[in-house]
Design a protein around this motif. Structure first.
Motif, short mmCIF file in Angstrom:
data_model
loop_
_atom_site.label_atom_id
_atom_site.label_comp_id
_atom_site.label_asym_id
_atom_site.label_seq_id
_atom_site.Cartn_x
_atom_site.Cartn_y
_atom_site.Cartn_z
N LEU A 100 38.96 31.71 46.68
CA LEU A 100 38.69 32.88 45.85
C LEU A 100 39.97 33.49 45.31
O LEU A 100 39.99 34.07 44.22
N HIS A 101 41.06 33.36 46.06
CA HIS A 101 42.35 33.88 45.62
C HIS A 101 42.78 33.24 44.30
O HIS A 101 43.42 33.88 43.47
N TYR A 102 42.40 31.98 44.12
CA TYR A 102 42.75 31.27 42.88
C TYR A 102 41.55 31.18 41.93
O TYR A 102 41.44 30.25 41.13
N HIS A 103 40.68 32.16 42.03
CA HIS A 103 39.55 32.31 41.11
C HIS A 103 38.62 31.09 41.13
O HIS A 103 38.30 30.52 40.07
N GLU A 111 38.29 31.05 55.99
CA GLU A 111 39.66 30.91 55.49
C GLU A 111 39.71 30.04 54.23
O GLU A 111 40.42 30.32 53.28
N GLU A 113 48.30 27.67 38.37
CA GLU A 113 49.70 28.11 38.25
C GLU A 113 50.53 27.26 37.30
O GLU A 113 51.39 27.79 36.59
N ARG A 169 38.34 32.09 51.43
CA ARG A 169 39.29 33.14 51.04
C ARG A 169 40.40 32.59 50.14
O ARG A 169 40.74 33.19 49.13
N GLN A 170 40.96 31.46 50.53
CA GLN A 170 42.02 30.84 49.72
C GLN A 170 41.50 30.42 48.35
O GLN A 170 42.17 30.58 47.34
N LYS A 188 45.09 25.37 43.03
CA LYS A 188 46.31 26.16 42.88
C LYS A 188 47.18 25.64 41.74
O LYS A 188 47.69 26.42 40.92
#
Length: 527
Positions: free
Chosen positions: A95-98, A89, A71, A92-93, A67
């Protein structure tokens, strides 16, 4: 080689990952960190292509590291999460941050190899895409700059350039040209391109991120090999320097890294990108006036066109009489008109820059005369070569003696133009090349033999044959060599010597360029 950063708080896992495969063979240089915070600190001053991080670590977890680099550091580094927890989970997290991939412990050898192959392929695709993007951006910038230099730009050009460069900065156009024009007349087009390639690469290396303001082959004249550069005042300000010192450093870098002799022509400083075409025009003026200026590494427009306090004074009457004498070829009258011009200047009490301005008027009128007789050749370049060829070390380029000699030579050149020497002379020269290609033929010697200005002869030759004199001579020699290879048992070195090449290696290189194979292979293929 790509760089990989392995991040895990368990030393034996780090060691196991390092020993699991041959990373060097896989194309990776490996670095390690014991937790996310240590990795984050490393990434603030070092770049890597791939991060493989454990998802659960003290201080900073793998997910927290992912993350933060996305960011805060804005890195698009490939990231692989390593975990013993097969929970959706986490994935999923990530993948959210590529996250590039998500694998479970223990890592298998084949799985890691496959993953690294995937990363290598992605990196190659990314690099190729970036290179293509840079090429497209460079091409678009060059096209836009060419529109601005010509003064034929539109609102789209201005909108594009405004995002790239401070548009209101003071700017000037800088031309970088090869020296030794007499020598260059004898060079092949390939030799000239090779030299220009070296200069262009040095220019790109020096300018770095400012290389987008550099253009190769600015002139639409095929006989001119040039590199153009749009200088902005912010470039010197970045290193707390003046324009003069910045360009001097630029010049020294090119010369020291290419071992080639160059000249810089620096156009007039103008305000804003919209006026850069005016600076481009003044740099072109400097090109044709070099033959009447003291030899310099860098010519600055402002220095060459100074006007004294008396203002601009043109002795039009005396100069028009001199132009008429040059046009009619009256040598005695040419000398008298040159004397009258300098005498008038002396009476008026003006020297230096004012004389230069009067000479500028004379040169532009002479170019106009020649262009009316033949508009298809580069008359500015011919005038410069004539001016330089009629000066000697002990004679100032702006002296009365130099002006007189140049006027004689230019008068003879105009006479050649009026007689339209191109047809008859070129037929004779082509015939001489066919008969004597094995001899040491040079453009200079042929120009003297047929009483034609060498610069003009070179341009006539290119216009008729579509290539330089040197390239035409090489082509004729190679065709003769190919014929000997087909019909005789002569050795390669014997053939090289018989067609005019003293260096057998040079002959082989030229033969490969022309025929796509060595002379030996050529003979074998036809056998």
């Amino acid at each position: 080689m790509l760089k990989a950063l392995l991040v895990d708080d368990e030393p034996f896992i780090l060691q196991g990952l390092q020993l699991l495969i041959d990373w060097d063979k896989a194309g990776f240089e490996v670095h390690t960190a014991s937790n996310g915070e240590e990795a984050y600190e490393y990434l603030q001053s070092n770049s890597v292509d791939l991060i493989i991080a454990d998802i659960k670590m003290p201080v900073m977890t793998g997910l927290e590291l992912l993350k933060k680099i996305r960011e805060e550091l804005n890195l698009d580094t490939y990231f692989i999460i390593l975990s013993g927890y097969a929970e959706f989970e986490y994935a999923r997290q990530a993948l959210h941050y590529h996250c590039t991939d998500y694998i479970l412990k223990p890592v298998e050898k084949d799985q890691l190899k496959s993953l690294l192959k995937k990363i290598t392929d992605l990196a190659q695709q990314k690099t190729s895409k970036e290179k293509n993007g840079i090429k497209r951006e460079k091409a678009l910038m060059e096209r836009t700059l060419m529109h601005l230099l010509s003064g034929k730009y539109d609102v789209n050009d201005l909108e594009y350039i405004e995002d790239k460069v401070p548009v209101d900065d003071e700017k000037c156009y800088v031309e970088i040209q090869l020296n030794d024009s007499g020598c260059l007349e004898e060079c092949s087009d390939e030799d000239k391109r090779t030299r220009l390639d070296k200069i262009y690469q040095a220019v790109i290396d020096y300018l770095k991120q400012d290389a987008m303001y550099c253009i190769r082959d600015v002139s639409d004249n095929s006989q001119i090999y040039d590199i153009g550069f749009v200088y902005s005042s912010f470039m010197a300000q970045k290193i707390k320097s003046t324009r003069e010192d910045y360009l001097r450093g630029f010049y020294n870098y090119i010369v020291s890294n290419t071992n080639l002799s160059i000249t810089m022509l620096v156009g007039k400083m103008v305000s804003g990108i919209r006026n850069v075409s005016k600076s481009y025009g003044t740099a072109n003026m400097l090109r044709s006036l070099q033959g009447f200026r003291a030899k310099k590494d860098i010519y600055f427009y402002e220095e060459e066109y100074k006007v004294n306090e008396a203002g601009l004074v043109i002795c039009k009457k005396q100069l028009d009489m001199l132009i008429n004498a040059i046009e009619t070829g009256e040598h005695v009258n040419i000398r008298k008109c040159v004397d009258d011009f300098y005498e008038e200047m002396q009476k008026m009490g003006v020297t230096g820059s004012t004389i230069d301005l009067n000479v500028n008027y004379l040169l532009f009128q002479l170019i106009h005369l020649a262009s009316e007789l033949d508009s298809e050749v580069n008359q500015e370049e011919i005038l410069r070569i004539i001016s330089e060829s009629t000066s000697e070390e002990d004679i100032s380029r702006s002296s009365k003696t130099h002006l007189c000699r140049m006027a004689y030579a230019y008068s003879e050149y105009l006479c050649q133009l009026r007689k339209n020497v191109s047809c008859s002379v070129l037929v004779k020269i082509e015939d001489e090349i066919k008969k004597n290609y094995s001899s040491n033929l040079t453009l200079k010697d042929l120009s003297e033999k047929y009483y034609v200005n060498s610069a003009y002869l070179g341009q006539l030759f290119r216009k008729k044959c579509g290539c330089s004199f040197k390239d035409y001579l090489n082509r004729t020699r190679i065709e003769a060599a190919a014929k000997l290879l087909r019909k005789t048992d002569m050795k390669v070195y014997e053939i090289a010597e018989s067609v005019g090449y003293k260096d057998a290696d040079y002959f082989v290189n030229k033969f490969i360029e022309a025929k796509g194979c060595t002379p030996t292979k050529y003979k074998k293929n036809i056998g």
